[in-house]
Design a protein around this motif. Structure first.
Motif, PDB file in Angstrom:
ATOM      1  N   LEU A  62      17.547  85.259  35.039  1.00 57.47           N
ATOM      2  CA  LEU A  62      17.711  86.361  35.987  1.00 57.47           C
ATOM      3  C   LEU A  62      16.381  86.713  36.653  1.00 57.47           C
ATOM      4  O   LEU A  62      16.331  86.996  37.856  1.00 57.47           O
ATOM      5  CB  LEU A  62      18.294  87.574  35.268  1.00 57.47           C
ATOM      6  N   ALA A  63      15.303  86.678  35.872  1.00 56.79           N
ATOM      7  CA  ALA A  63      13.981  86.962  36.437  1.00 56.79           C
ATOM      8  C   ALA A  63      13.597  85.904  37.477  1.00 56.79           C
ATOM      9  O   ALA A  63      13.009  86.222  38.524  1.00 56.79           O
ATOM     10  CB  ALA A  63      12.939  87.025  35.326  1.00 56.79           C
ATOM     11  N   LEU A  64      13.960  84.645  37.208  1.00 57.50           N
ATOM     12  CA  LEU A  64      13.651  83.576  38.154  1.00 57.50           C
ATOM     13  C   LEU A  64      14.431  83.755  39.454  1.00 57.50           C
ATOM     14  O   LEU A  64      13.890  83.544  40.545  1.00 57.50           O
ATOM     15  CB  LEU A  64      13.967  82.216  37.525  1.00 57.50           C
ATOM     16  N   LEU A  65      15.692  84.141  39.353  1.00 54.11           N
ATOM     17  CA  LEU A  65      16.473  84.389  40.563  1.00 54.11           C
ATOM     18  C   LEU A  65      15.814  85.461  41.418  1.00 54.11           C
ATOM     19  O   LEU A  65      15.751  85.339  42.653  1.00 54.11           O
ATOM     20  CB  LEU A  65      17.899  84.801  40.201  1.00 54.11           C
ATOM     21  N   ARG A  66      15.307  86.490  40.781  1.00 55.10           N
ATOM     22  CA  ARG A  66      14.609  87.541  41.524  1.00 55.10           C
ATOM     23  C   ARG A  66      13.361  86.975  42.199  1.00 55.10           C
ATOM     24  O   ARG A  66      13.076  87.280  43.364  1.00 55.10           O
ATOM     25  CB  ARG A  66      14.211  88.666  40.572  1.00 55.10           C
ATOM     26  N   SER A 269       3.614  80.423  41.731  1.00 59.69           N
ATOM     27  CA  SER A 269       3.171  80.940  43.021  1.00 59.69           C
ATOM     28  C   SER A 269       4.319  80.828  44.014  1.00 59.69           C
ATOM     29  O   SER A 269       5.321  80.156  43.762  1.00 59.69           O
ATOM     30  CB  SER A 269       1.972  80.138  43.546  1.00 59.69           C
ATOM     31  N   GLU A 270       4.164  81.485  45.148  1.00 59.21           N
ATOM     32  CA  GLU A 270       5.212  81.380  46.168  1.00 59.21           C
ATOM     33  C   GLU A 270       5.309  79.958  46.688  1.00 59.21           C
ATOM     34  O   GLU A 270       6.400  79.484  47.013  1.00 59.21           O
ATOM     35  CB  GLU A 270       4.949  82.350  47.326  1.00 59.21           C
ATOM     36  N   ALA A 271       4.205  79.264  46.750  1.00 55.18           N
ATOM     37  CA  ALA A 271       4.234  77.876  47.221  1.00 55.18           C
ATOM     38  C   ALA A 271       5.079  77.010  46.288  1.00 55.18           C
ATOM     39  O   ALA A 271       5.855  76.153  46.740  1.00 55.18           O
ATOM     40  CB  ALA A 271       2.815  77.331  47.332  1.00 55.18           C
ATOM     41  N   GLN A 272       4.924  77.214  44.987  1.00 54.84           N
ATOM     42  CA  GLN A 272       5.725  76.449  44.038  1.00 54.84           C
ATOM     43  C   GLN A 272       7.199  76.850  44.107  1.00 54.84           C
ATOM     44  O   GLN A 272       8.094  76.003  44.004  1.00 54.84           O
ATOM     45  CB  GLN A 272       5.190  76.635  42.622  1.00 54.84           C
TER      46      GLN A 272
END
Length: 310
Positions: A62-66, A269-272
């Protein structure tokens, strides 16, 4: 984008390990379909099999989806908290359900064949009652047209009219899919020998209660769909639309899973995060220009999905 006033989709992972690239593809497909229809997208944790649950895995998913900006609508539903609902549905099935005392070896030795999903086709050993000395191990649902001896000892004649055991549906990707339950499934399990409710029953009950209109998931589950439609019919529940997308496989052709060594999606990171999303979109054959951010990715991906699956 399409304009449907009533669309409810869902992503329902099993918390048996971290979310990997195969799971991300399924999540992305269901999310994009909901957004392309201007609908709601729900999150459900399918932890009914508590023996396979990895502590903390659901929370991490769930944290990853966020992190990936895949925000769900409403509260998260946990199957482990809904056992009374499944019991109520089993009670509603009444005479369609019977206790089974067979163990795995007995089923393997007497099976009628192998179902498309690899499970043994149950021969109906306990259909007419448990044999002397047998105790209930599981709960099964009867499917139509199982061949059983009649009073004279000869095989029962097959139905001449429309076959109620033939379940067919239109998949938005695969087209018409049909399965004869008696010969390709057999009486299937609703409650397992370990006491856990089976996936087939839990998913039907949950989808109906959450008002799910469209199910988008991996093609590895397409063979389960006829059994779920049969349960929907028995319980008087609506049948959603279905779209099964290809599953991600490793170099050996195996479906990505914890058992096959699938690596977790864990962007730092956002890039990843953007890289993981772009890889999933490429697998789904979405034609996208490079995006500079996760937000920009979704802005391009939603209309691209609407064009691919109108």
């Amino acid at each position: 984008m399409q304009n449907r006033t009533h669309y409810i989709g869902r992503f329902a992972p099993s918390p048996s390990g971290p979310l990997h690239q195969g799971s991300l593809v399924a999540a992305m497909a269901s999310y994009l379909d909901a957004k392309a229809h201007r609908g709601h997208w729900l999150a459900r944790i399918e932890d009914v099999d508590e023996g396979r649950k990895v502590p903390g895995a659901a929370e991490a998913m769930l944290a990853l989806l966020r992190t990936l900006r895949m925000d769900w609508d409403g509260d998260v539903v946990w199957q482990s908290q809904r056992k009374q609902r499944y019991q109520g549905a089993a009670d509603q099935l009444g005479a369609h359900v019977y206790p089974c005392g067979c163990n795995r070896r007995e089923i393997a030795d007497s099976r009628l064949g192998t179902a498309p999903d690899g499970s043994a086709i149950y021969p109906g050993t306990c259909r007419n009652g448990l044999a002397p000395g047998k105790t209930m191990r599981s709960l099964r649902v009867r499917v139509p047209d199982m061949r059983v001896p009649d009073a004279a000892g000869s095989p029962a004649h097959p139905a001449i009219m429309a076959d109620p055991g033939l379940i067919a549906f239109i998949d938005r990707a695969a087209g018409r899919v049909a399965q004869h339950l008696a010969t390709e499934s057999g009486d299937f399990v609703l409650k397992r020998a370990d006491g856990f409710w089976a996936y087939q029953l839990a998913v039907v009950v949950d989808d109906a209660e959450q008002g799910v209109t469209d199910i988008v998931r991996g093609a590895d589950l397409i063979d389960s769909t006829p059994r779920q439609i049969y349960l929907q019919q028995l319980l008087g529940l609506p049948t959603p639309r279905y779209l099964h997308v290809p599953v991600v496989r490793n170099a050996d052709g195996e479906k990505l899973s914890k058992q096959t060594g699938a690596l977790a999606v864990a962007p730092d990171s956002e890039a990843q995060a953007l890289g993981a999303l772009q890889a999933a979109a490429a697998f789904l054959q979405l034609q996208l220009a490079p995006a500079g951010s996760v937000r920009a990715f979704w802005q391009a991906a939603i209309p691209a999905w609407a064009n691919r699956f109108p």
